[in-house]
Enzyme design. Structure first.
Site, PDB file in Angstrom:
ATOM      1  N   TYR A 101       0.018 -22.550  62.747  1.00  0.00           N
ATOM      2  CA  TYR A 101       1.354 -21.961  62.638  1.00  0.00           C
ATOM      3  C   TYR A 101       1.875 -22.161  61.218  1.00  0.00           C
ATOM      4  O   TYR A 101       1.745 -23.254  60.645  1.00  0.00           O
ATOM      5  CB  TYR A 101       2.311 -22.641  63.624  1.00  0.00           C
ATOM      6  CG  TYR A 101       3.741 -22.185  63.495  1.00  0.00           C
ATOM      7  CD1 TYR A 101       4.206 -21.089  64.219  1.00  0.00           C
ATOM      8  CD2 TYR A 101       4.627 -22.831  62.637  1.00  0.00           C
ATOM      9  CE1 TYR A 101       5.511 -20.647  64.094  1.00  0.00           C
ATOM     10  CE2 TYR A 101       5.934 -22.397  62.499  1.00  0.00           C
ATOM     11  CZ  TYR A 101       6.379 -21.308  63.231  1.00  0.00           C
ATOM     12  OH  TYR A 101       7.668 -20.867  63.101  1.00  0.00           O
ATOM     13  N   GLU A 189       6.969 -15.472  59.261  1.00  0.00           N
ATOM     14  CA  GLU A 189       6.311 -16.376  60.197  1.00  0.00           C
ATOM     15  C   GLU A 189       4.936 -15.835  60.561  1.00  0.00           C
ATOM     16  O   GLU A 189       4.782 -14.633  60.768  1.00  0.00           O
ATOM     17  CB  GLU A 189       7.153 -16.506  61.466  1.00  0.00           C
ATOM     18  CG  GLU A 189       6.616 -17.518  62.462  1.00  0.00           C
ATOM     19  CD  GLU A 189       7.384 -17.491  63.777  1.00  0.00           C
ATOM     20  OE1 GLU A 189       8.070 -18.480  64.096  1.00  0.00           O
ATOM     21  OE2 GLU A 189       7.296 -16.478  64.498  1.00  0.00           O
TER      22      GLU A 189
END
Ligand code: GDP
Ligand code: MN
Length: 388
Positions: A101, A189
């Site tokens: 992530y 993101e």
């Protein structure tokens, strides 16, 4: 403004962030052609602005073009948490060895940027944050200093990225920072960032939130909005600079100031009606704004009456009244529903006089907000039939 995954990835690619090769398809046939163009196994991905597409069945592998067509047939039109899928992204499939992530965002608390990384990629990051907060590394970045190699090292070592991934991951972090700053994003993101079985590091998913206040600096980004399935009234209102939100009732509402509009919604509900929209024409609204607002509301077929509730402060009642008259002139026979108008405050008296002279039988004056709401609800008639 949030971008679709394929748009986010276009921005990523523009700044050199590694992403899988892919094409957007609006129909099963286009998906088939896209798969044929890419060759090999592909992944067909629903394009909706909501996470958890994988779990909802919106992401499926296809080994050849025929299968890609069949997958797209199933995915297009699918409802994913309230969002209808209109298009898919067809991408070359990746063989995933590991998922991570990465994100960089504005951090209002520190008035800087915040970079985050985790080796717990591919999962719902909110859940990771709740259950294993230690698995997410956060590094503050001062915008005046910019992203430096030591920030990147803190992120990658901190989150436990294996050494062999550092070069590729560092490159991506650096380029993502460039996307964030160059394109004026609030958030970039990547979940998951993947390492493939042959050691490549790439962004398998992408989320970008643009800063709406900077869109004027990026006309090319503003264009991305054109492809959005927005409500036609909301689109028209936006083009006219109005603050409009469509609701599902039948009494159209126009007021000046968000607080007044909200109270109007409440009063309408209290007397048994249901608002069709929220439209705040703001302070200092002119006749032009009033006319534009009425036009937007009247173009909604569900609207059976309109309640104009204006408290004059900076906004002058006579100008509002003039706006109502202008709109009536401009729209002519298109005005088929009553307009209940309540004016108070600055120049309200002058406004009421203007309205009284109107030849239109559609204008209904009201002295108070409660009376106006009662009249608007009464004139709208009984609860409309379904689909009305
Ligand atoms: P989200 O569910 O909306 O966040 O969609 P993502 O794009 O993040 O995809 C969800 C999951 O689908 C990923 O975490 C992967 O496990 C899987 N996935 C997506 N693309 C591929 C691919 O090319 N190959 C494989 N094997 N899995 C994929
Ligand atoms: Mn994802």
């Amino acid at each position: 403004m949030d971008l679709f995954e394929h748009q986010a990835k276009e921005l990523f690619a523009k700044h050199g962030v590694a992403v899988p090769r892919g094409r957007v398809a609006w129909s099963p046939e286009e998906a088939e052609a896209a798969a044929a163009g890419l060759g090999g196994t592909v992944v067909v991905k629903a394009q909706v602005q909501v996470g958890g597409r994988g779990k909802a069945g919106g992401i499926q592998l296809a080994k050849d073009p025929t299968e890609a067509k069949a997958r797209a047939e199933r995915i297009i039109g699918m409802d994913i948490r309230g969002h209808t899928v209109r298009r898919v992204l067809v991408e070359e499939a990746s063989e995933i060895a590991n998922e991570y992530y990465l994100a960089i965002l504005h951090d209002r608390a520190s008035k800087g940027y915040l970079a985050m990384a985790s080796a717990e990629g591919g999962m719902d990051i909110e859940e990771v944050a709740a259950t294993k907060p230690g698995a997410i590394v956060k590094v503050g970045v001062n915008p005046l200093v910019g992203l430096r190699p030591y920030h990147v090292n803190q992120l990658l070592y901190g989150a436990g990225f294996p050494p062999e991934t550092h070069k590729g991951a560092a490159e991506i972090v650096t380029r993502l920072y460039e996307v964030l700053t160059a394109e004026d994003c609030m958030l970039v993101e990547v979940n998951p960032l993947v390492v493939t079985s042959d050691g490549q590091v790439k962004a398998l998913d992408g989320k970008v939130t643009l800063d709406d206040s900077s869109l004027y600096r990026h006309p090319e980004l503003e264009e991305m909005r054109d492809t959005f399935a927005v409500d036609p009234q909301e689109q028209a209102a936006k083009e006219k600079g109005l603050n409009y939100i469509k609701l599902d009732g039948w009494v159209g509402i126009i007021g000046n100031g968000a607080g007044l509009v909200m109270s109007t919604l409440d009063v309408v509900a209290q007397v048994g009606g249901k608002a069709a929209n929220f439209l705040d024409i703001g302070g200092g609204a002119s006749a032009e704004t009033m006319a534009a607002g009425l036009e937007v509301i009247l173009s909604d077929a569900k609207v059976r009456s309109v309640l104009v509730n204006i408290f004059g402060g900076i906004t002058r009642g006579d100008l509002v009244a003039q706006g109502v008259l202008d709109a009536l002139d401009r729209l002519g026979d298109k005005v088929t529903v009553p307009l209940v108008v309540r004016l108070d405050g600055t120049n309200a008296e002058e406004g009421r006089e203007l309205l009284a002279e109107s030849p239109s039988d559609k204008v209904v004056p009201a002295a108070t907000m409660l009376e106006a709401a009662r009249k608007a609800v009464e004139l709208a008639g009984a609860i409309p039939k379904e689909g009305a």
